[in-house]
Design a protein around this motif. Structure first.
Motif, PDB file in Angstrom:
ATOM      1  N   LEU A 148      45.020  16.100  37.304  1.00  0.00           N
ATOM      2  CA  LEU A 148      46.006  15.288  38.010  1.00  0.00           C
ATOM      3  C   LEU A 148      47.163  16.153  38.496  1.00  0.00           C
ATOM      4  O   LEU A 148      47.533  17.144  37.863  1.00  0.00           O
ATOM      5  N   THR A 149      47.761  15.730  39.594  1.00  0.00           N
ATOM      6  CA  THR A 149      48.972  16.398  40.058  1.00  0.00           C
ATOM      7  C   THR A 149      50.142  15.967  39.173  1.00  0.00           C
ATOM      8  O   THR A 149      50.045  14.999  38.407  1.00  0.00           O
ATOM      9  N   ALA A 150      51.255  16.672  39.303  1.00  0.00           N
ATOM     10  CA  ALA A 150      52.436  16.326  38.509  1.00  0.00           C
ATOM     11  C   ALA A 150      52.885  14.904  38.800  1.00  0.00           C
ATOM     12  O   ALA A 150      53.248  14.149  37.899  1.00  0.00           O
ATOM     13  N   ARG A 151      52.862  14.515  40.084  1.00  0.00           N
ATOM     14  CA  ARG A 151      53.287  13.166  40.450  1.00  0.00           C
ATOM     15  C   ARG A 151      52.317  12.120  39.903  1.00  0.00           C
ATOM     16  O   ARG A 151      52.732  11.058  39.437  1.00  0.00           O
ATOM     17  N   GLU A 152      51.028  12.410  39.926  1.00  0.00           N
ATOM     18  CA  GLU A 152      50.033  11.483  39.379  1.00  0.00           C
ATOM     19  C   GLU A 152      50.224  11.303  37.878  1.00  0.00           C
ATOM     20  O   GLU A 152      50.074  10.196  37.356  1.00  0.00           O
ATOM     21  N   ARG A 153      50.596  12.373  37.198  1.00  0.00           N
ATOM     22  CA  ARG A 153      50.876  12.255  35.755  1.00  0.00           C
ATOM     23  C   ARG A 153      52.093  11.369  35.523  1.00  0.00           C
ATOM     24  O   ARG A 153      52.124  10.578  34.587  1.00  0.00           O
ATOM     25  N   GLU A 154      53.115  11.521  36.372  1.00  0.00           N
ATOM     26  CA  GLU A 154      54.294  10.658  36.265  1.00  0.00           C
ATOM     27  C   GLU A 154      53.914   9.197  36.452  1.00  0.00           C
ATOM     28  O   GLU A 154      54.335   8.319  35.695  1.00  0.00           O
ATOM     29  N   VAL A 155      53.128   8.927  37.484  1.00  0.00           N
ATOM     30  CA  VAL A 155      52.714   7.554  37.774  1.00  0.00           C
ATOM     31  C   VAL A 155      51.885   6.993  36.625  1.00  0.00           C
ATOM     32  O   VAL A 155      52.082   5.841  36.213  1.00  0.00           O
ATOM     33  N   GLU A 176      56.084   1.781  47.669  1.00  0.00           N
ATOM     34  CA  GLU A 176      54.955   1.179  46.955  1.00  0.00           C
ATOM     35  C   GLU A 176      53.629   1.688  47.508  1.00  0.00           C
ATOM     36  O   GLU A 176      52.652   1.839  46.766  1.00  0.00           O
ATOM     37  N   LYS A 177      53.594   1.955  48.803  1.00  0.00           N
ATOM     38  CA  LYS A 177      52.378   2.485  49.417  1.00  0.00           C
ATOM     39  C   LYS A 177      52.015   3.831  48.803  1.00  0.00           C
ATOM     40  O   LYS A 177      50.837   4.111  48.526  1.00  0.00           O
ATOM     41  N   ALA A 178      53.025   4.656  48.556  1.00  0.00           N
ATOM     42  CA  ALA A 178      52.785   5.965  47.946  1.00  0.00           C
ATOM     43  C   ALA A 178      52.272   5.799  46.518  1.00  0.00           C
ATOM     44  O   ALA A 178      51.361   6.516  46.084  1.00  0.00           O
ATOM     45  N   VAL A 179      52.851   4.850  45.797  1.00  0.00           N
ATOM     46  CA  VAL A 179      52.409   4.592  44.430  1.00  0.00           C
ATOM     47  C   VAL A 179      50.944   4.143  44.426  1.00  0.00           C
ATOM     48  O   VAL A 179      50.132   4.614  43.625  1.00  0.00           O
ATOM     49  N   SER A 180      50.598   3.247  45.338  1.00  0.00           N
ATOM     50  CA  SER A 180      49.212   2.759  45.425  1.00  0.00           C
ATOM     51  C   SER A 180      48.257   3.906  45.695  1.00  0.00           C
ATOM     52  O   SER A 180      47.159   3.976  45.117  1.00  0.00           O
ATOM     53  N   LYS A 181      48.676   4.839  46.561  1.00  0.00           N
ATOM     54  CA  LYS A 181      47.837   5.998  46.870  1.00  0.00           C
ATOM     55  C   LYS A 181      47.642   6.870  45.625  1.00  0.00           C
ATOM     56  O   LYS A 181      46.521   7.308  45.336  1.00  0.00           O
ATOM     57  N   HIS A 182      48.725   7.092  44.881  1.00  0.00           N
ATOM     58  CA  HIS A 182      48.611   7.901  43.662  1.00  0.00           C
ATOM     59  C   HIS A 182      47.684   7.227  42.650  1.00  0.00           C
ATOM     60  O   HIS A 182      46.858   7.890  42.002  1.00  0.00           O
TER      61      HIS A 182
END
Length: 211
Positions: A148-155, A176-182
């Motif tokens: 996972l990327t760092a941002r994906e780990r955060e999510v 929210e669109k970015a969150v859905s993508k992650h």
């Protein structure tokens, strides 16, 4: 919403009972030791169990073991575990069957009434409510997080705490669109095919936290 409560300290047990009842929960039984917990859970089959990890007689893991045994008898029984300290081994054991709502909160969090009540409701509804400290320690021990990327780990960490897409977006200052993508990326990397089942979100969290 029916609750079975297990807490050995009389003042805390009484306080939790009054608190839950003030928010329209029905505490059908409150026990103060491990041997009494499993029969109470099987008898009442509550909407959610709120359980201290360490109960008499040995003050080790009686509460957790009774909860795990009850989930064997009642698959998917929602369980919110309370603990004085972060104990990753206990958290992993609770998460091992990946079924039903689960939560693990440090007792310090109970002082935040809104947060505690929200956690009880979330677990009863089949979701997760993991203490940020527990999430941090569990995720830190996961070698597969390298995918996972760092941002994906955060999510994923925010998902584990039970936050919605909107709440995650607000906290991380993204759309929210970015969150859905992650989240879709996380599902893909975890090998979870597209599905309309909301439970996939919970499974993603439990799969990673359980390891």
């Amino acid at each position: 919403m029916r609750v079975v409560l297990a807490e050995d300290l009389a003042l805390l047990r009484d306080g939790l009972t009054r608190l839950l009842e003030a928010f329209e929960f029905e505490v059908v039984e409150a026990v103060d030791n491990g041997p009494a917990l499993l029969p109470a859970l099987i008898k009442h089959r509550p909407d959610v169990a709120v359980v201290d990890v360490r109960l008499p007689p040995t003050f080790t893991d009686e509460g957790l073991q009774a909860a795990i045994a009850a989930r064997t008898e009642i698959p998917g029984l929602p369980v919110l575990v309370l603990s004085q300290h972060v104990e990753p081994l206990y958290a992993r054991e609770l998460l091992s069957d990946r079924k039903g709502g689960v939560g693990y909160l440090l007792k310090d969090r109970i002082s935040n009434v809104a947060q505690f009540v929200d956690a009880v409701r979330r677990v009863a509804d089949g979701g997760t409510a993991m203490d940020p400290e527990v999430v941090s320690q569990l995720l830190a021990r996961r070698e597969p997080l390298a995918v996972l990327t760092a941002r994906e780990r955060e999510v994923l960490g925010e998902m584990a705490e039970g936050r919605s897409n909107a709440a995650i977006a607000a906290k991380l200052f993204v759309t929210e669109k970015a969150v859905s993508k992650h989240i879709n990326n996380i599902f893909t990397k975890l090998g979870m095919p597209p599905s309309d089942d909301d439970n996939r979100r919970v499974l993603a969290v439990l799969t990673y936290l359980n390891g």
